[in-house]
Design an enzyme around this catalytic site. Structure first.
Site, PDB file in Angstrom:
ATOM      1  N   GLU A  12       9.471 -13.794   2.905  1.00  0.00           N
ATOM      2  CA  GLU A  12       9.103 -13.173   4.174  1.00  0.00           C
ATOM      3  C   GLU A  12      10.049 -12.023   4.520  1.00  0.00           C
ATOM      4  OE1 GLU A  12       6.569 -13.621   6.303  1.00  0.00           O
ATOM      5  OE2 GLU A  12       5.630 -15.084   4.976  1.00  0.00           O
ATOM      6  N   ASP A  13      10.234 -11.151   3.574  1.00  0.00           N
ATOM      7  CA  ASP A  13      11.013  -9.925   3.807  1.00  0.00           C
ATOM      8  C   ASP A  13      12.493 -10.137   4.038  1.00  0.00           C
ATOM      9  OD1 ASP A  13       8.957  -8.175   3.494  1.00  0.00           O
ATOM     10  OD2 ASP A  13       8.328  -8.330   5.578  1.00  0.00           O
ATOM     11  N   ALA A  14      12.976 -11.344   3.848  1.00  0.00           N
ATOM     12  CA  ALA A  14      14.417 -11.533   4.029  1.00  0.00           C
ATOM     13  C   ALA A  14      15.148 -10.857   2.881  1.00  0.00           C
ATOM     14  CB  ALA A  14      14.752 -13.009   4.067  1.00  0.00           C
ATOM     15  N   GLY A  26      13.738  -6.553   7.728  1.00  0.00           N
ATOM     16  CA  GLY A  26      13.918  -7.891   7.202  1.00  0.00           C
ATOM     17  C   GLY A  26      15.228  -8.445   7.684  1.00  0.00           C
ATOM     18  N   ARG A  70       2.558  -3.391   1.626  1.00  0.00           N
ATOM     19  CA  ARG A  70       3.039  -2.342   2.544  1.00  0.00           C
ATOM     20  C   ARG A  70       2.755  -0.944   2.010  1.00  0.00           C
ATOM     21  NH1 ARG A  70       6.874  -5.946   4.300  1.00  0.00           N
ATOM     22  NH2 ARG A  70       5.757  -7.878   4.410  1.00  0.00           N
TER      23      ARG A  70
END
Lengths: 1152, 372
Positions: A756-758, A915, A947
């Site tokens: 999740e974009d971390a 993120g 994206r």
């Protein structure tokens, strides 16, 4: 390789040979020159300068006399007005103000408004004429960097001496120490006919008239085939023919002629004519009588409007107020109505003729100068009437000892306070125009440098944000080059709040008289001399100047060309626009303020007027942008005139029909979007997201950031300049005040803490200073003076060794950081509950002063303690002592906290890819490349496909090539053809030359196993921003804690140490799962359990009698049937509240 | 060098029935294909090839015969050496120890007496912490939590700079850090008022460090010319910095190396003869000049691999389509490491490496003793 390069050269040569002979000149240099001359916020400055130099004089000239109504011989006449230097008079001493001084001492940065007056003095016998110069009538808040500001035309050194940042754009005000921006207001253009449909689908033509005296809105609407006038002053719709008749057009034929003899138009008008006839109105008199009957009743009746009647005066002054009636000549107004009707009919016959309200050419931007002048005019008039009232008051008194000096009555508080209040609250209340607008000003965002710039170029919408309409929110094609297509907020204001593009200029008003005269000179046939029939004859165009019909011209194109020629040689203002509308057979000339326009290079038959030697002159400094304008190489076009132009993007694209050439394509973007490298390779919403996020990035705020005392300040410890720059970055100064760091990013999956974009961060990088930031908060204290002459006092703190009668003072430990003056010392580490000012206040603050001074016992301690989070080690950064506006000593503390990134802090690249930090990993566990390079952070590749931020990938490649070859690479928007963005091919070539793979993927070894990874990893530097959202400010948990008084439920919100709510949806989940005991615990035991006494007989709540140790029902007056049960307190409260409303909720109890 | 490679390959299968060449290749080489590297792992299991009758167990004698270290380049700050005949896990262990577990001295505590510069106290302290100190950490002890700082565990530096000239800027560099062999000079203020006996400082040195034999003629210094802060007129920094021993795991400032890494020995094999124009093209393609042209007797030209070590794995030579990937094979030798150590200056790189080996030894012994 050599071979390849040769071949590509040959390609270029061939293309060049095939092309017609015109060498493309690099016109980019014009952009910095333009910005040097005009600046990024030139619109604001121009507008304010126009107000300060011209408008204010006009206002005063229009209302230049105050005459006493008691004694008409006594008067004050304003001869001249001007704005002086920003100064402040303090007890007779005039002191120069500087913006920085005002920020620090909470003052308003204002300059006196000086007038020269001529006034009479005396009484019945004789009057003497006196003069007085330089009378201060008000203090005008001054826009920073405007012509009245002390910073005007100062160089970098002088600015530094004044404590000002040279990169600061100005364009805002300093009001009571806070920086305020007047947002640019978007409005529908005034005094123009706009054809539109209303909610019912009826076609209408509306004109919003605005003159110095009145503002009105006139609407002509087509309803059921008949045409009506809608005007606020009339209760009902008025048939348009009656209006025409009332204005003296008694013959229907004349009206038909004016509209045009085309039978289609007459047919459309027929019903209206018939309606008028059916009402048996044939003469002007009848029509006026009819109108008189339809007038709205005024609340205060019996307003005598003279002999002509109210309807007439409304027709003259309110109805289409922009068309002046001179000597009762209504003919221009009739013609105007006829033109309106004709445009409406055209729209009915041909839907294309409908006007688009969202078209930028139909919009005007209201800037600070105009808004302030509106306010100033109103306040000035108020002041005049106030002075008059006062003078009359004094004069009407019989016993007067001295002669009245009118000039002494020129109070300055009304205007000063009015301006200050409006600017600090943002509420614009102009009674005359019934204008009550809120939120016109905002506190300048100083979170990041770019945020500040973005804030000053923001345009606030005309509509309320709640309306669910798509039209105004959509991207308008006419927005090209004027408004940034990317920079708009997400959510409710999406598409409504806009931002100016880089080269946009907003015009100010220009003198109309000479232009009108010029038009007549150039062969415009005067309206007065035309018959109605001639109005719409083919082959001749109407000339409309600022919405006013001047007349006709038989050769419109020639007329327009002449006007343009005159503009190019500088005979008329450069912002006058000439627009030939072939569809409407009109030539529109506009010189009004608020139009958006932008400079373009003029091309003759497709060949640019700018030649190599011109640009050389620019580079050598022999020419400026203004020279280009003056020589007719460059001109400003507004949105309407752009329709007459064929603009080529590049010189090589020009055809013989081309009239203009763009200066640089990247200028269609605004300041915020200009930071994005390769934005034209990104999916468009990503650029929009970045525009919003760039404003939250931490970095350097300004050169004077450490001298400022902002309430909250986020700084980066080691900000860097982006490796991949754009031209906009250089132009705005982002390279000097960066807000981010170049991080080496590896795009790979690692550890699972990157979903999740971390992002995964390298601990050693953090150790070495990556992402470190400083958060500063302001705390202030005031040494208050009270009405009885007492004041607070600041005492030397007790020390460990100080002993009084009671022994050691227990507070000494909390006051260790205080200096002997009782104020915290800079550089001291401050812990929660430490005292930062040892202040005492007198117990009695009202009444008469106590004789003999105050004793120690007359004071109570009012120390201020620092309430930071536990475990946070903050430092007192700075302490300033200044006097506030009430001349109290005000002490401000900046408390600083340095933070290193931790898990949960938010980061973002420049491509809308935010993120949080998912985990922090030791360097030895990080992968490393063949050259020993270890990434600073790892980003998950899943961030890319959905994206589609290809720009980010190119940024990585360009950054990598940049560090290898030692040259900053560029990524300006649409910059590849003009060389302002490096091509991927060239970047890849550079990479290969330095031994990297052309695709930027490296061979990496795992830091954990030591073996090579089974994939090549895309790795290189990307500019990362640290955003202001940090876990430290957000994390929150609570066990038991404070409760709300009323409901006894836990408080809400982190600031109040509140509980975490089990909401409706969470409750639903628990119900569905059947976790009844958990629901019971969460909703009752952990919330607001309460024991109640319920009467089984009446079902009402009783109370517990502690003496008798039983529950008693107050309605049954006994304790026989009392049961004790648990209830949420909120439920008990509800029952009682219902009871108070005469509703009796009864509880029926049953055994469980 | 090429002889050396073939030798290494030959050594791999002594006394053992040999693996078929394709398996042997996958066992000993990483194959760097155009799209991804394959066979990157090492085969650790002794019975991995048992079905082929090949014993994959590691024999100590083999290891002793095969293992060699050859130093290619060495200076007082960095070195590059070849380490042949070990598993990547061993090489990686050494790398990890060098990065994170080898102790050094670094400034940990900064006592700021005065700082009127624009650099904030914490930032200044952070910057000071990252300055490498040129001292052998083996001469010092760790400072544990309840220890007092003494001459055996603390090095004290003083920094006192002031820009006194009007209109001038002063750059304070790490050269200005002066070693205080007698310990802290700052007095603890609160104590000094009451006790008249001996003013107490922030350290309790029993003797001066420069009287110790190690430092007698050899004062402790820091890495020179690192900018600490820039001062404007009238600004002053006065502070004392206490350096203690620590490891890179806790904070990167204690890491003795700037960086330290290895790469596997590149091996470039031309799988077919490349001659004439193609050879020229191949030579031109490689930015690292790996290939050379060899003139054959009959006037033909043939491409040869002249400098495989220079290969940076840019994959230019195999970029243009499959046929090139067939002609040129890029490989890495799995048990040959080109190890680079860049020291920060505290210890010379060769000492660092031997220290790292000692730590690894310790760790192994601990495992053995725990197991037995």
């Amino acid at each position: 390789m050599e071979d390849l390069r040769n071949r590509s050269h040959a390609d270029v040569d061939y293309r060049k040979l095939a092309a017609p002979i015109k060498s493309a000149v690099d016109k980019f240099q014009l952009v910095p020159e333009f910005l040097k001359v005009r600046g990024l916020v030139k619109q604001h400055l121009d507008s304010f300068n126009y107000f300060a130099n011209t408008e204010i004089k006009k206002i005063v000239r229009a209302n230049d006399k105050i005459v006493s109504s008691v004694d008409p011989n006594l008067y004050v006449r304003f001869k001249d007005v001007r704005i002086g230097n920003p100064t402040e008079a303090l007890e007779g001493i005039v002191e120069d103000l500087s913006p920085q001084k005002c920020r620090l001492t909470d003052k308003t940065y204002a300059a006196p408004v000086l007038v020269d007056v001529e006034y009479t003095k005396g009484s019945h016998g004789g009057y003497s004429l006196l003069e007085k110069n330089d009378v201060t009538i008000a203090r005008m808040p001054i826009m920073l960097r405007s012509c009245c500001c002390v910073l005007f035309r100062k160089d970098e050194d002088e600015l530094a001496r004044l404590g000002e940042c040279p990169l600061d754009p100005g364009g805002y005000f300093v009001i009571k120490g806070t920086e305020k921006v007047i947002l640019i207001q978007e409005q529908l253009s005034k005094n123009r006919i706009i054809i539109d449909t209303d909610k019912k689908g009826n076609i209408n033509a509306s004109v919003t008239s605005s003159t110095e005296a009145t503002k009105s809105k006139t609407v002509v609407v087509m309803e059921k085939g008949k045409m009506y006038l809608q005007l606020n002053q009339f209760a009902k719709n008025i048939p348009i023919m009656i209006v025409m008749k009332a204005m003296g057009m008694e013959s229907d034929q004349e009206v038909v002629q004016m509209i045009g003899r085309d039978p289609r138009y007459s047919a459309l008008l027929l019903q209206s004519i018939e309606e008028c006839a059916s009402l048996s109105i044939f003469t002007q008199q009848q029509a006026l009588e009819f109108l008189e009957g339809k007038l709205k009743k005024l609340p205060y009746a019996n307003m005598s409007t003279g002999k002509e009647g109210r309807a007439m005066s409304i027709l003259r002054d309110v109805f289409l107020a922009n068309v002046r009636v001179i000597k009762n000549n209504f003919r221009p107004k009739c013609i105007y109505v006829a033109v309106m009707l004709r445009r409406m009919m055209e729209a009915i016959l041909n839907k294309d003729a409908m006007d688009d309200k969202d078209y930028v050419g139909n919009k005007r931007l209201e800037l600070s100068g105009q808004l302030i002048s509106l306010l100033f005019e109103d306040l000035f008039k108020t002041m005049i009437s106030e002075v008059q009232k006062q003078a009359d008051n004094v004069l009407s008194k019989r016993s007067r000892s001295s002669q009245l000096d009118l000039s002494m009555l020129l109070v300055k508080d009304i205007i000063t306070q009015g301006l200050e209040r409006a600017l600090s609250t943002g509420n614009w209340d102009v009674k005359r125009f019934r204008m009550h607008r809120k939120g016109m000003t905002q506190v300048l965002a100083r979170l990041s440098f770019i945020g500040t710039l973005g804030h000053v170029t923001r345009i606030s919408p005309q509509f309320e944000k709640s309306r669910k309409v798509s039209g105004p929110r959509a991207l308008q094609p006419s927005q090209w080059g004027m408004l940034c297509p990317c920079d708009t907020p997400e959510g409710e204001a999406c598409g409504l709040v806009k931002n100016l593009a880089l080269m946009t200029h907003v015009t100010t008003d220009q003198e109309e008289g000479p232009l009108i005269a010029l038009c007549y000179c150039l062969g415009v046939e005067d309206l007065e001399l035309l018959s109605g029939e001639e109005l719409h004859t083919p082959n001749s165009f109407l000339i409309i100047f600022n919405g006013l019909i001047l007349g006709k011209h038989r050769r419109p194109q020639r007329f327009a060309n002449t006007m343009r020629k005159l503009r190019r040689i500088g005979r008329i203002g450069e912002f006058v626009s000439v627009f030939v509308n072939e569809k409407q057979w009109c030539v529109y000339i506009a010189s009004d303020g608020g139009r958006v326009c932008r400079p373009l290079v003029i091309a003759d038959k497709g060949i640019s007027r700018i030649k190599e030697h011109h640009m050389k002159g620019l580079l050598d400094g022999a020419r400026t942008f203004d020279d280009f304008l003056r020589e007719g190489l460059v001109e400003y076009l507004d949105v309407n005139e752009e329709n007459n132009a064929l603009i080529a993007l590049y010189e090589q694209d020009a055809t013989p029909e081309t009239t203009h050439i763009e200066i640089e394509p990247f200028t269609i973007l605004g300041v915020c979007a200009g930071l994005i490298p390769f934005p034209h390779h990104n999916q468009s919403p990503r650029n929009t997201y970045q525009c919003a996020m760039g404003k939250q990035a931490m970095g350097n705020i300004a050169y004077n950031q450490l001298l400022r005392m902002d309430t909250l300040l986020y700084l980066l410890v080691y900000p860097q300049r982006p490796l991949l720059t754009t031209r906009t970055i250089e132009l705005t100064g982002y390279d000097k005040l960066g807000a981010g760091q170049n991080a080496t990013v590896a795009v790979m999956s690692y550890s699972g803490y990157d979903i999740e974009d971390a992002i995964v961060m390298n601990k050693s990088s953090l150790d070495r200073g990556f992402g470190r930031c400083i958060v500063m908060k302001k705390y202030s204290a005031v040494n208050q003076k009270y009405e009885n002459g007492t004041s607070d006092r600041i005492l030397r703190p007790p020390r460990k060794d100080d002993r009084n009668k009671k022994g050691e003072n227990p507070d000494w430990e909390r006051m260790q950081i205080l200096d002997n003056d009782g104020i915290a010392a800079p550089g001291e580490i401050i812990r929660p509950n430490d005292v930062y000012i040892n202040k005492e206040s007198p117990i009695i603050t009202k009444g008469n002063p106590k004789l003999g001074g105050l004793k120690d016992s007359d004071y109570k301690p009012s120390r201020q303690t620092f309430k930071g989070a536990e475990g946070e080690s903050c430092v007192v950064d700075r302490v300033t002592l200044s006097s506030d506006k009430n001349y109290n000593l005000s002490i401000k503390f900046m408390i600083r906290h340095t933070r290193r990134p931790e898990v949960g802090d938010k980061f973002s690249s420049r491509h809308g890819q935010k993120g949080v930090c998912g985990t922090i990993v030791q360097q030895e566990d990080f992968p490393f490349s063949e050259r020993g390079i270890c990434p600073d952070l790892i980003m998950n590749p899943h961030g890319f496909p959905s994206r589609m931020t290809v720009g980010k990938m190119i940024e990585l490649l360009g950054g990598k090539a940049g560090v290898s070859c030692g040259r900053f690479h560029y990524g300006s928007a649409f910059g590849e053809p003009s060389g302002h963005a490096d091509r991927v091919e060239a970047i890849s070539e550079t990479l290969v030359k330095h031994g990297f793979s052309y695709n930027g993927k490296d061979f990496l070894y795992s830091g954990i196993t030591g073996c090579p990874l089974q994939a090549y990893i895309f790795m290189g530097p990307i500019y990362y921003q640290k955003l202001k959202h940090m876990v430290l400010d957000k994390m929150h948990a609570r066990g038991s804690g404070p409760r709300v008084m009323l409901t006894r439920q836990p408080t809400e919100g982190r600031a109040r140490n509140g509980g975490l709510r089990v909401g409706e949806m969470e409750r639903d989940c628990l119900i569905a799962y059947g976790a009844s005991m958990l629901i019971y615990e969460r909703l009752m035991l952990s919330s607001d359990p309460f024991e109640v006494q319920v009467c089984r007989a009446c079902g009402l709540l009783g109370y517990y009698n502690y003496k008798l140790k039983t529950g008693i029902c107050s309605s049954c007056k006994n304790g026989d049937n009392i049961s004790t049960m648990k209830l949420p307190y909120a439920c008990k409260l509800l029952i009682q509240e219902l009871q108070s409303m005469n509703i009796v909720p009864r509880l029926r109890l049953a055994d469980s | 060098m090429s002889d050396f490679d073939s030798e290494a390959m030959a050594d791999a299968g002594v006394e053992n029935p040999k693996l078929p060449p394709h398996l042997e290749l996958r066992r000993t080489r990483v194959l760097c294909k155009a799209d991804a590297p394959t066979s990157t792992d090492t085969v650790q299991y002794s019975g991995a090839y048992a079905s082929l009758g090949v014993d994959n167990s590691l024999r100590f004698d083999d290891f002793r015969n095969n293992f060699r270290v050859q130093v290619n380049r060495i200076s007082h700050e960095d070195m590059e050496f070849d380490m042949v005949g070990v598993d990547p896990s061993i090489a990686n262990a050494l790398r990890r120890i060098l990065l994170a577990e080898l102790p050094t001295m670094a400034i940990e505590k900064v006592l700021i007496a005065n700082n009127t510069s624009v650099v904030q106290d914490e930032v200044l302290a952070h910057r000071l912490g990252l300055i490498p100190i040129k001292v052998d950490p083996r001469l010092f002890d760790y400072l544990s939590e309840n220890d007092t700082s003494n001459e055996k565990n603390t090095i004290v530096f003083k920094l006192h700079v002031r820009c006194a000239e009007r209109g001038q800027r002063l750059t304070a560099t790490s050269n200005e850090l002066t070693w205080l062999p007698k310990g802290s000079e700052l007095l603890k203020t609160s104590e000094s008022l009451t006790s008249t006996s001996k003013p107490e400082t922030y350290t309790s040195f029993t003797c001066s460090q420069d009287s110790m034999p190690e430092f007698a003629g050899n004062p402790i210094s820091v890495y020179p010319d690192i900018i600490i802060a820039k001062l404007g007129f009238g600004q002053e920094i006065e502070l004392e910095a206490h350096a203690v021993k620590g490891v890179g795991k806790t904070h990167a400032k204690w890491s003795p190396v700037a960086t330290c890494w290895y790469r596997m020995l590149p091996e470039v094999v031309l799988t077919e003869e490349i001659e004439g124009k193609k050879a020229e093209l191949l030579k031109q393609k490689c930015p690292a000049n790996v290939f050379e042209i060899e003139d054959l007797a009959d006037g033909r030209k043939r491409a040869t691999v002249a400098r495989p070590r220079a290969c940076t794995l840019c994959r230019e030579c195999i970029r243009d389509g499959d046929d090139w990937e067939k002609r040129v094979s890029l490989r890495r030798v799995k048990d040959h490491f080109i190890f680079t150590i860049e020291s920060t200056g505290a210890l010379p790189p060769e000492v660092l490496f031997t220290e790292a080996v000692k730590i690894l030894e310790d760790k192994c012994e601990r495992v053995i003793s725990d197991l037995s």
